[in-house]
Design an enzyme around this catalytic site. Structure first.
Site, PDB file in Angstrom:
ATOM      1  N   PRO A   1     -18.037  10.858  23.188  1.00 19.05           N
ATOM      2  CA  PRO A   1     -19.075   9.899  23.592  1.00 19.05           C
ATOM      3  C   PRO A   1     -19.852  10.389  24.817  1.00 19.05           C
ATOM      4  CG  PRO A   1     -16.882   8.868  23.569  1.00 19.05           C
ATOM      5  CD  PRO A   1     -16.680  10.320  23.355  1.00 19.05           C
TER       6      PRO A   1
ATOM      7  N   GLU B   1      -5.977  10.292  24.584  1.00 17.73           N
ATOM      8  CA  GLU B   1      -7.000   9.909  25.565  1.00 17.73           C
ATOM      9  C   GLU B   1      -8.067  10.981  25.721  1.00 17.73           C
ATOM     10  OE1 GLU B   1      -6.780   6.737  26.339  1.00 17.73           O
ATOM     11  OE2 GLU B   1      -4.990   6.971  25.101  1.00 17.73           O
TER      12      GLU B   1
ATOM     13  N   ARG C   1     -26.126  18.137   4.057  1.00 18.96           N
ATOM     14  CA  ARG C   1     -27.250  17.585   3.290  1.00 18.96           C
ATOM     15  C   ARG C   1     -28.545  18.354   3.484  1.00 18.96           C
ATOM     16  NH1 ARG C   1     -27.553  12.509   1.611  1.00 18.96           N
ATOM     17  NH2 ARG C   1     -29.677  12.240   2.330  1.00 18.96           N
TER      18      ARG C   1
ATOM     19  N   ASP D   1     -37.070  11.940   2.943  1.00 19.64           N
ATOM     20  CA  ASP D   1     -38.266  12.401   3.641  1.00 19.64           C
ATOM     21  C   ASP D   1     -38.887  11.322   4.514  1.00 19.64           C
ATOM     22  OD1 ASP D   1     -37.978  14.889   2.675  1.00 19.64           O
ATOM     23  OD2 ASP D   1     -39.456  14.685   1.066  1.00 19.64           O
TER      24      ASP D   1
HETATM   25  C1  9WO Z   1     -13.617   9.351  25.281  1.00 16.34           C
HETATM   26  C2  9WO Z   1     -14.495   8.852  26.223  1.00 16.34           C
HETATM   27  C3  9WO Z   1     -14.814   7.576  26.641  1.00 16.34           C
HETATM   28  C4  9WO Z   1     -15.784   7.410  27.627  1.00 16.34           C
HETATM   29  C5  9WO Z   1     -16.419   8.523  28.167  1.00 16.34           C
HETATM   30  C6  9WO Z   1     -16.081   9.803  27.746  1.00 16.34           C
HETATM   31  C7  9WO Z   1     -15.117   9.953  26.770  1.00 16.34           C
HETATM   32  N1  9WO Z   1     -14.650  11.085  26.189  1.00 16.34           N
HETATM   33  C8  9WO Z   1     -13.734  10.715  25.277  1.00 16.34           C
HETATM   34  C9  9WO Z   1     -13.059  11.674  24.469  1.00 16.34           C
HETATM   35  O1  9WO Z   1     -13.326  12.849  24.557  1.00 16.34           O
HETATM   36  N2  9WO Z   1     -12.152  11.180  23.623  1.00 16.34           N
HETATM   37  C10 9WO Z   1     -11.394  12.057  22.723  1.00 16.34           C
HETATM   38  C11 9WO Z   1     -12.076  12.092  21.378  1.00 16.34           C
HETATM   39  C12 9WO Z   1     -10.040  11.529  22.529  1.00 16.34           C
HETATM   40  C13 9WO Z   1     -10.038  10.146  21.954  1.00 16.34           C
HETATM   41  C14 9WO Z   1     -10.845  10.093  20.694  1.00 16.34           C
HETATM   42  N3  9WO Z   1     -12.073  10.768  20.835  1.00 16.34           N
HETATM   43  C15 9WO Z   1     -13.258  10.171  20.576  1.00 16.34           C
HETATM   44  C16 9WO Z   1     -14.432  10.796  20.246  1.00 16.34           C
HETATM   45  N4  9WO Z   1     -13.464   8.863  20.582  1.00 16.34           N
HETATM   46  N5  9WO Z   1     -14.747   8.617  20.311  1.00 16.34           N
HETATM   47  C17 9WO Z   1     -15.356   9.778  20.091  1.00 16.34           C
HETATM   48  C18 9WO Z   1     -16.730   9.913  19.765  1.00 16.34           C
HETATM   49  C19 9WO Z   1     -17.238  11.146  19.438  1.00 16.34           C
HETATM   50  C20 9WO Z   1     -18.605  11.248  19.145  1.00 16.34           C
HETATM   51  N6  9WO Z   1     -19.406  10.172  19.186  1.00 16.34           N
HETATM   52  C21 9WO Z   1     -18.911   8.959  19.502  1.00 16.34           C
HETATM   53  C22 9WO Z   1     -17.566   8.808  19.806  1.00 16.34           C
END
Ligand code: 9WO
Length: 253
Positions: A98, A127, A165, A180
């Site tokens: 995120p 985490e 895709r 498109d």
């Molecule tokens: C979680 C998180 C929360 C707030 C700010 C930064 C952050 N980084 C992460 C993170 O790297 N989490 C790891 C990957 C471990 C837990 C599960 N992960 C994850 C990836 N949760 N959500 C995502 C994600 C990836 C791409 N787009 C949206 C959410």
């Protein structure tokens, strides 16, 4: 460079999830047809203790566990070796997080057309992963939206779907034409199929009229009106043409 098979390797604690989900529909068919290759690498297979440990408690304390850098580093090295064996001089390593830059259509196109380099996706669990692994091994962090999920696998699958895709030969003509409108900064028009009446709601009569020019005008207007109402930000990216402005102004006449 475009024209060769795309290769994507995913580092994940749930390789079966990625392989299974990528096996359905458009991405599954494209893989069967050899239009892209998928490799999955489980950090657990790169541990050397009896418990096959992939996580540990965070320095500084606090809840949850953090993925160890070492098993990830080895899994990544194996992924890159597989990419090299498949003829990629280099590979681009993405971490789904995120905290990353938002995935956009432009970014998807960029990833889909850069197949001189292979794509390596790192999916985190718990985490998160040790920051030093991100600092040393990840080229780009990518987000699919401002929310947190339980792991990077579903975001990685979403990115894979969007990228595959865009590869030549993956979509048929009808599917290509459909997408498109979004590329052009517009939402799609509403769709209807049988029956003609459902829950007292009729299909818009123009769609039954057989007047192909009128159908085309109606669909274009609906797409514009919908875009203006639901996603005005899309219209800001490409202003209306004179013709489009006229269609909207005449709506309902
Ligand atoms: C979680 C998180 C929360 C707030 C700010 C930064 C952050 N980084 C992460 C993170 O790297 N989490 C790891 C990957 C471990 C837990 C599960 N992960 C994850 C990836 N949760 N959500 C995502 C994600 C990836 C791409 N787009 C949206 C959410």
């Amino acid at each position: 460079m475009t024209g060769r098979t795309m290769r994507i390797d995913v580092v994940t604690l749930f390789p079966e999830l990625v392989t299974l989900a990528a096996g359905f529909g458009v991405t599954g068919r494209a893989r069967e047809r050899g239009l892209w290759q998928l490799g999955v690498w489980n950090p657990r297979d790169f541990t050397d203790d009896a418990h096959r440990t992939v996580d540990d408690r965070p320095y500084g304390g606090g809840p949850g566990m953090v993925m160890l850098a070492e098993p990830l580093e080895r899994a990544l090295a194996a992924a890159r070796e597989a990419q090299a064996a498949a003829g990629r001089a280099a590979s681009r390593t993405l971490y789904l997080s995120p905290a990353g830059a938002p995935l956009t259509h432009a970014k998807v196109i960029d990833l889909a057309h850069d197949d001189a380099q292979g794509l390596v996706l790192v999916a985190g669990r718990y985490e998160g992963i040790d920051q030093r692994l991100i600092d040393c091994e990840v080229d780009e962090e990518v987000s699919i939206g401002d929310f947190v999920v339980s792991g990077g696998e579903l975001p990685a699958l979403l990115l894979i779907d969007a990228v595959v895709r865009q590869r030549p030969g993956v979509l048929n003509d009808a599917e290509s034409a459909l997408q498109d409108s979004f590329v052009d900064g517009r939402l799609d028009c509403p769709h209807y199929t049988r029956p003609e009446m459902w829950r007292g709601r009729a299909v818009p009569p123009v769609l039954l009229s057989g007047d192909h020019a009128a159908v085309r005008r109606w669909r274009q207007t609906q797409a514009l009106v919908r875009s203006a109402r639901c996603r005005p930000d899309l219209l800001h990216n490409r202003p209306l043409t004179t013709e489009e402005r006229r269609l909207i102004e005449n709506e309902g006449r």
